[in-house]
Write an enzyme that holds these catalytic residues in place. Sequence first.
Site, PDB file in Angstrom:
ATOM      1  N   GLY A  87       0.810  -1.214   0.000  1.00  0.00           N
ATOM      2  CA  GLY A  87       0.000   0.000   0.000  1.00  0.00           C
ATOM      3  C   GLY A  87       0.840   1.259   0.000  1.00  0.00           C
ATOM      4  O   GLY A  87       2.032   1.244  -0.293  1.00  0.00           O
ATOM      5  N   TYR A  88       0.167   2.389   0.336  1.00  0.00           N
ATOM      6  CA  TYR A  88       0.760   3.721   0.263  1.00  0.00           C
ATOM      7  C   TYR A  88       1.407   3.892  -1.123  1.00  0.00           C
ATOM      8  O   TYR A  88       2.592   4.150  -1.257  1.00  0.00           O
ATOM      9  CB  TYR A  88       1.764   3.971   1.385  1.00  0.00           C
ATOM     10  CG  TYR A  88       1.787   5.433   1.761  1.00  0.00           C
ATOM     11  CD1 TYR A  88       0.721   5.997   2.449  1.00  0.00           C
ATOM     12  CD2 TYR A  88       2.834   6.254   1.388  1.00  0.00           C
ATOM     13  CE1 TYR A  88       0.708   7.347   2.757  1.00  0.00           C
ATOM     14  CE2 TYR A  88       2.828   7.603   1.700  1.00  0.00           C
ATOM     15  CZ  TYR A  88       1.760   8.137   2.380  1.00  0.00           C
ATOM     16  OH  TYR A  88       1.747   9.472   2.684  1.00  0.00           O
ATOM     17  N   HIS A 146       4.577   1.716  -7.926  1.00  0.00           N
ATOM     18  CA  HIS A 146       3.515   0.696  -7.903  1.00  0.00           C
ATOM     19  C   HIS A 146       2.618   0.843  -9.133  1.00  0.00           C
ATOM     20  O   HIS A 146       2.214  -0.153  -9.743  1.00  0.00           O
ATOM     21  CB  HIS A 146       2.630   0.857  -6.660  1.00  0.00           C
ATOM     22  CG  HIS A 146       3.335   0.669  -5.362  1.00  0.00           C
ATOM     23  ND1 HIS A 146       3.532   1.684  -4.461  1.00  0.00           N
ATOM     24  CD2 HIS A 146       3.883  -0.444  -4.802  1.00  0.00           C
ATOM     25  CE1 HIS A 146       4.159   1.222  -3.402  1.00  0.00           C
ATOM     26  NE2 HIS A 146       4.396  -0.064  -3.576  1.00  0.00           N
ATOM     27  N   GLY A 206       9.087  -4.595  -8.576  1.00  0.00           N
ATOM     28  CA  GLY A 206       9.947  -3.479  -8.993  1.00  0.00           C
ATOM     29  C   GLY A 206      11.416  -3.850  -8.906  1.00  0.00           C
ATOM     30  O   GLY A 206      11.839  -4.523  -7.959  1.00  0.00           O
ATOM     31  N   LYS A 249      13.610  -1.853  -8.121  1.00  0.00           N
ATOM     32  CA  LYS A 249      14.214  -1.121  -6.998  1.00  0.00           C
ATOM     33  C   LYS A 249      14.570  -2.084  -5.860  1.00  0.00           C
ATOM     34  O   LYS A 249      15.606  -1.943  -5.221  1.00  0.00           O
ATOM     35  CB  LYS A 249      13.272  -0.044  -6.485  1.00  0.00           C
ATOM     36  CG  LYS A 249      13.935   0.751  -5.406  1.00  0.00           C
ATOM     37  CD  LYS A 249      13.031   1.741  -4.781  1.00  0.00           C
ATOM     38  CE  LYS A 249      13.525   1.997  -3.392  1.00  0.00           C
ATOM     39  NZ  LYS A 249      12.871   1.140  -2.411  1.00  0.00           N
ATOM     40  N   GLN A 264      15.036  -8.634  -3.609  1.00  0.00           N
ATOM     41  CA  GLN A 264      13.724  -9.267  -3.414  1.00  0.00           C
ATOM     42  C   GLN A 264      13.305 -10.013  -4.692  1.00  0.00           C
ATOM     43  O   GLN A 264      12.819 -11.145  -4.640  1.00  0.00           O
ATOM     44  CB  GLN A 264      12.686  -8.198  -3.060  1.00  0.00           C
ATOM     45  CG  GLN A 264      11.260  -8.698  -3.043  1.00  0.00           C
ATOM     46  CD  GLN A 264      10.297  -7.687  -2.464  1.00  0.00           C
ATOM     47  OE1 GLN A 264      10.135  -7.621  -1.246  1.00  0.00           O
ATOM     48  NE2 GLN A 264       9.640  -6.897  -3.308  1.00  0.00           N
ATOM     49  N   SER A 295       9.760   5.741  -3.418  1.00  0.00           N
ATOM     50  CA  SER A 295       9.620   4.752  -2.355  1.00  0.00           C
ATOM     51  C   SER A 295       8.648   5.296  -1.327  1.00  0.00           C
ATOM     52  O   SER A 295       8.621   6.513  -1.073  1.00  0.00           O
ATOM     53  CB  SER A 295      10.986   4.517  -1.694  1.00  0.00           C
ATOM     54  OG  SER A 295      10.821   3.902  -0.432  1.00  0.00           O
ATOM     55  N   ARG A 355       8.944   5.018   1.707  1.00  0.00           N
ATOM     56  CA  ARG A 355       9.728   5.536   2.842  1.00  0.00           C
ATOM     57  C   ARG A 355      10.275   6.934   2.578  1.00  0.00           C
ATOM     58  O   ARG A 355      10.761   7.580   3.506  1.00  0.00           O
ATOM     59  CB  ARG A 355      10.855   4.561   3.187  1.00  0.00           C
ATOM     60  CG  ARG A 355      10.318   3.269   3.822  1.00  0.00           C
ATOM     61  CD  ARG A 355      11.419   2.396   4.392  1.00  0.00           C
ATOM     62  NE  ARG A 355      10.877   1.315   5.208  1.00  0.00           N
ATOM     63  CZ  ARG A 355      10.699   0.057   4.793  1.00  0.00           C
ATOM     64  NH1 ARG A 355      11.019  -0.286   3.563  1.00  0.00           N
ATOM     65  NH2 ARG A 355      10.207  -0.852   5.605  1.00  0.00           N
TER      66      ARG A 355
HETATM   67  O1  PAF Z   1       7.894  -5.042  -2.021  1.00  0.00           O
HETATM   68  C1  PAF Z   1       6.951  -5.058  -1.211  1.00  0.00           C
HETATM   69  O2  PAF Z   1       6.157  -4.097  -1.125  1.00  0.00           O
HETATM   70  C2  PAF Z   1       6.780  -6.239  -0.267  1.00  0.00           C
HETATM   71  O3  PAF Z   1       8.017  -6.756   0.097  1.00  0.00           O
HETATM   72  C3  PAF Z   1       5.877  -7.334  -0.866  1.00  0.00           C
HETATM   73  C4  PAF Z   1       6.486  -7.947  -2.102  1.00  0.00           C
HETATM   74  C5  PAF Z   1       4.506  -6.755  -1.183  1.00  0.00           C
HETATM   75  C6  PAF Z   1       5.694  -8.464   0.166  1.00  0.00           C
HETATM   76  O4  PAF Z   1       5.116  -7.999   1.334  1.00  0.00           O
END
Ligand code: PAF
Length: 277
Positions: free
Chosen positions: A28-29, A34, A144, A146, A150, A182, A184
Amino acid sequence: MKIIDKIDGMKRLRRRLAEPVGLVPTMGYLHQGHLALVKRARAENPSVVVSIFVNPTQFGPQEDFDSYPRDTNRDLALLGKEGTDVVFMPSVAEMYPEPFNSWIEVGKVTERLEGASRPGHFKGVTTVCAKLFNIIQPTTAYFGQKDAQQAVVIKKMVADLNMNLEIVTIPTVREPDGLAVSSRNTYLNPHERQAAVVLYQALSLAQQLWSQGERDAHRLRQEMIGLVKKQPLASIDYISVADTETLDELDMVNPPALVSLAVKIGNTRLIDNIVLQ
Ligand code: PAF
């Protein structure tokens, strides 16, 4: 746009969605990064599902789970404009009913970089992504660039566990001065916001040295460290020049190479990366 907060409801609706189904997992946010993922999913799939779930298990005890920014009404308005079909936004109790005892852990590629600085982080990410993949059964999930590590970790999990979906990564969206967008970034005060551009400046320096023929990874790291240290509000967590798949640190840069860094600006920890190719 359908908004679903129960796993059973999501599974039932999934059976009626037109194939293929694109999933954009988020906390979210929402920002432009996104929305770029949602646009790509929209362009490639007749059905687009976006999940909004601030996943507690990927935050360390001293991290910002409680203060992580949330604005569901704004998120839903943005997703509506992008033509999202389904928003899945479960509660923590729905995703992690007590006692919850099953976890997914990916090995080596989670041990360095973000994994070294944030113990347990990737165990939370892979577990929640596996749950989302099982519940929503997407054809493709979009992440992403970024969060480069991950994406590497999730691709490894999908390959190792023969999960039945494709993972697509989308280029980082940047502010006009180069700062990667981001959630953050909202923690930064105006001074820190100005200082935060140092991450992109360090990456750009590595790119420039590489383009001029520099192949010594130690030299690239040293030059980036030197530049970031000139910014008084910045403190370096790591600066890395690594293989894009194994994430092993390189001596000599063999393209493609992942140049990544994590830097605290004031109290806010930011990450960014580029790929040299
Ligand atoms: O990248 C993110 O926002 C989170 O790590 C994800 C992939 C939604 C998992 O909670």
